[in-house]
Design a protein around this motif. Structure first.
Motif, PDB file in Angstrom:
ATOM      1  N   SER A   5       0.837  -1.189   0.000  1.00 41.20           N
ATOM      2  CA  SER A   5       0.000   0.000   0.000  1.00 41.20           C
ATOM      3  C   SER A   5       0.876   1.245   0.000  1.00 41.20           C
ATOM      4  O   SER A   5       2.076   1.192   0.262  1.00 41.20           O
ATOM      5  N   CYS A   6       0.249   2.372  -0.289  1.00 41.81           N
ATOM      6  CA  CYS A   6       0.977   3.636  -0.358  1.00 41.81           C
ATOM      7  C   CYS A   6       1.247   4.180   1.046  1.00 41.81           C
ATOM      8  O   CYS A   6       0.312   4.358   1.831  1.00 41.81           O
ATOM      9  N   PRO A   7       2.509   4.467   1.393  1.00 40.28           N
ATOM     10  CA  PRO A   7       2.798   5.082   2.695  1.00 40.28           C
ATOM     11  C   PRO A   7       2.195   6.486   2.753  1.00 40.28           C
ATOM     12  O   PRO A   7       2.475   7.319   1.894  1.00 40.28           O
ATOM     13  N   THR A   8       1.374   6.747   3.738  1.00 42.82           N
ATOM     14  CA  THR A   8       0.689   8.043   3.808  1.00 42.82           C
ATOM     15  C   THR A   8       1.653   9.191   4.062  1.00 42.82           C
ATOM     16  O   THR A   8       1.366  10.334   3.721  1.00 42.82           O
ATOM     17  N   THR A   9       2.814   8.905   4.632  1.00 48.00           N
ATOM     18  CA  THR A   9       3.762   9.972   4.957  1.00 48.00           C
ATOM     19  C   THR A   9       4.349  10.610   3.706  1.00 48.00           C
ATOM     20  O   THR A   9       4.885  11.714   3.763  1.00 48.00           O
ATOM     21  N   ARG A  10       4.259   9.944   2.560  1.00 47.29           N
ATOM     22  CA  ARG A  10       4.832  10.476   1.327  1.00 47.29           C
ATOM     23  C   ARG A  10       3.840  11.323   0.527  1.00 47.29           C
ATOM     24  O   ARG A  10       4.182  11.839  -0.529  1.00 47.29           O
ATOM     25  N   VAL A  11       2.625  11.437   0.993  1.00 47.96           N
ATOM     26  CA  VAL A  11       1.585  12.154   0.256  1.00 47.96           C
ATOM     27  C   VAL A  11       1.504  13.589   0.756  1.00 47.96           C
ATOM     28  O   VAL A  11       1.239  13.833   1.933  1.00 47.96           O
ATOM     29  N   ARG A  41      -4.101  12.569   1.715  1.00 48.03           N
ATOM     30  CA  ARG A  41      -3.429  11.881   2.819  1.00 48.03           C
ATOM     31  C   ARG A  41      -4.448  11.427   3.861  1.00 48.03           C
ATOM     32  O   ARG A  41      -4.350  10.330   4.418  1.00 48.03           O
ATOM     33  N   GLY A  42      -5.455  12.264   4.084  1.00 42.36           N
ATOM     34  CA  GLY A  42      -6.507  11.894   5.029  1.00 42.36           C
ATOM     35  C   GLY A  42      -7.309  10.699   4.550  1.00 42.36           C
ATOM     36  O   GLY A  42      -7.620   9.790   5.330  1.00 42.36           O
ATOM     37  N   PHE A  43      -7.639  10.675   3.247  1.00 38.14           N
ATOM     38  CA  PHE A  43      -8.355   9.531   2.692  1.00 38.14           C
ATOM     39  C   PHE A  43      -7.533   8.253   2.844  1.00 38.14           C
ATOM     40  O   PHE A  43      -8.053   7.202   3.243  1.00 38.14           O
ATOM     41  N   LEU A  44      -6.256   8.335   2.514  1.00 42.17           N
ATOM     42  CA  LEU A  44      -5.398   7.152   2.599  1.00 42.17           C
ATOM     43  C   LEU A  44      -5.299   6.634   4.030  1.00 42.17           C
ATOM     44  O   LEU A  44      -5.298   5.424   4.267  1.00 42.17           O
ATOM     45  N   LEU A  85      -9.367   1.202   7.834  1.00 39.96           N
ATOM     46  CA  LEU A  85     -10.479   0.314   7.488  1.00 39.96           C
ATOM     47  C   LEU A  85     -10.014  -0.991   6.840  1.00 39.96           C
ATOM     48  O   LEU A  85     -10.833  -1.843   6.496  1.00 39.96           O
ATOM     49  N   GLY A  86      -8.707  -1.131   6.655  1.00 42.83           N
ATOM     50  CA  GLY A  86      -8.172  -2.381   6.123  1.00 42.83           C
ATOM     51  C   GLY A  86      -8.123  -2.481   4.617  1.00 42.83           C
ATOM     52  O   GLY A  86      -8.016  -3.588   4.068  1.00 42.83           O
ATOM     53  N   TYR A  87      -8.175  -1.350   3.919  1.00 44.85           N
ATOM     54  CA  TYR A  87      -8.126  -1.360   2.460  1.00 44.85           C
ATOM     55  C   TYR A  87      -6.683  -1.413   1.946  1.00 44.85           C
ATOM     56  O   TYR A  87      -5.782  -0.816   2.540  1.00 44.85           O
ATOM     57  N   MET A  88      -6.483  -2.101   0.824  1.00 48.27           N
ATOM     58  CA  MET A  88      -5.277  -1.950   0.041  1.00 48.27           C
ATOM     59  C   MET A  88      -5.476  -0.678  -0.764  1.00 48.27           C
ATOM     60  O   MET A  88      -6.431  -0.563  -1.533  1.00 48.27           O
ATOM     61  N   ARG A  89      -4.615   0.324  -0.579  1.00 49.55           N
ATOM     62  CA  ARG A  89      -4.875   1.610  -1.222  1.00 49.55           C
ATOM     63  C   ARG A  89      -3.606   2.175  -1.832  1.00 49.55           C
ATOM     64  O   ARG A  89      -2.513   1.995  -1.305  1.00 49.55           O
ATOM     65  N   TYR A  90      -3.792   2.841  -2.981  1.00 55.31           N
ATOM     66  CA  TYR A  90      -2.660   3.362  -3.733  1.00 55.31           C
ATOM     67  C   TYR A  90      -2.938   4.778  -4.220  1.00 55.31           C
ATOM     68  O   TYR A  90      -4.056   5.092  -4.646  1.00 55.31           O
TER      69      TYR A  90
END
Length: 290
Positions: free
Chosen positions: A196-202, A208-211, A217-222
């Motif tokens: 998944s996408c590290p939120t710290t890089r956004v 960033r809040g959505f991620l 919530l346990g989503y695989m997110r990109y």
């Protein structure tokens, strides 16, 4: 060239969404039932398509679809190659696949060229002839353990072994290329690559809040760089899939593509916008004011 593929898909009864721009990681998304594919047509595969391949892989992982690079040069005829985890085919082979022609599933991997085989058919044929594992192993020039791996789907055959299998049992032991088998192949190769996408890089605080929420919530997110939407997320075990776009004032085309892709992928689009045009309001869209 992508327009020609669009026509071929529609003739076969697929719903097709055109990305509307060459700058995106996909030219079209086509779907029929649960079968969904995202296709990007390129002249050849080199470092220039690296970011395209990365975003295609993210789409495949999050939306549970088959990502595919279709190229005019550098792709081996009738064989499936892989670039950065993305299956790739020659343009001519892919057109044959769409038309329903039977093409053997031959693919390149580390160590050589392999043929995807139907293990359950091999087992049935072997038992039908009252052959033991050892007898078939001797016939193929491999170990009993390898024959067991073939029959249980844990290994594919080299070209040489596949030729012996065909001589022994017939061509039905060889798997054929299809969007379904390409999707399965992609999934088997991705098991160790999903990140998944590290939120710290956004940098964008809204995205960033959505991620962060999706992570909780346990989503695989990109986060995507080359797509008309900004985030693709999925929770495979529950079948939940989301496309999120932070929309600007003049992004009608991107909004429409986001909504249409969500529809054919059996997912939901979230548009973050101040606008409230009725044209995009449907059961696939959640509109959140900025």
């Amino acid at each position: 060239m992508a327009s020609s593929l669009t026509s071929e898909f529609r003739v076969k009864g697929y719903k097709v969404v055109d990305s509307g721009s060459d700058k995106y990681a996909f030219d079209l998304v086509a779907a029929k039932g649960e079968e969904v594919v995202a296709v990007k047509v390129v002249e050849h595969i080199d470092r220039s398509v690296r970011r395209i391949a990365d975003d295609l892989r993210k789409l495949g992982s999050s939306l549970d679809l088959a990502p595919l690079l279709v190229c005019h040069e550098g792709a081996s005829s009738d064989s499936l190659s892989t670039y950065r985890g993305i299956p790739s085919l020659s343009y001519d082979t892919f057109k044959r696949l769409i038309k329903g022609e039977e093409v053997p599933f031959i693919y390149f991997s580390r160590g050589g060229i392999y043929v995807k085989i139907r293990g359950e058919v091999i087992r049935y044929k072997r038992r039908e002839r009252n052959m033991s594992l050892g007898e078939l192993a001797y016939e193929l020039g491999v170990s009993r353990r390898m024959v067991y791996a073939y029959e249980t789907g844990r290994a594919d055959a080299t070209l040489e072994v596949a030729s012996r299998l065909v001589r022994t049992f017939g061509e039905e032991v060889v798997e054929t290329l299809s969007l379904k088998t390409i999707h399965e192949h992609f999934n088997s190769q991705q098991a160790l690559l999903r990140r998944s996408c590290p939120t710290t890089r956004v940098r964008d605080p809204l995205l960033r809040g959505f991620l962060r929420v999706l992570e909780e919530l346990g989503y695989m997110r990109y986060l995507l760089e080359k797509a008309p939407f900004h985030i693709a997320a999925g929770k495979r075990e529950e079948g939940h899939k989301l496309l999120i776009r932070k929309a600007g004032e003049e992004d009608e085309l991107e909004n429409r593509v986001t909504v249409d892709v969500a529809r054919v992928c059996h997912s939901r689009a979230i548009l973050v916008t101040r606008r409230s045009e009725d044209a995009l309001m449907n059961s696939h869209v959640v509109r959140i004011p900025e």
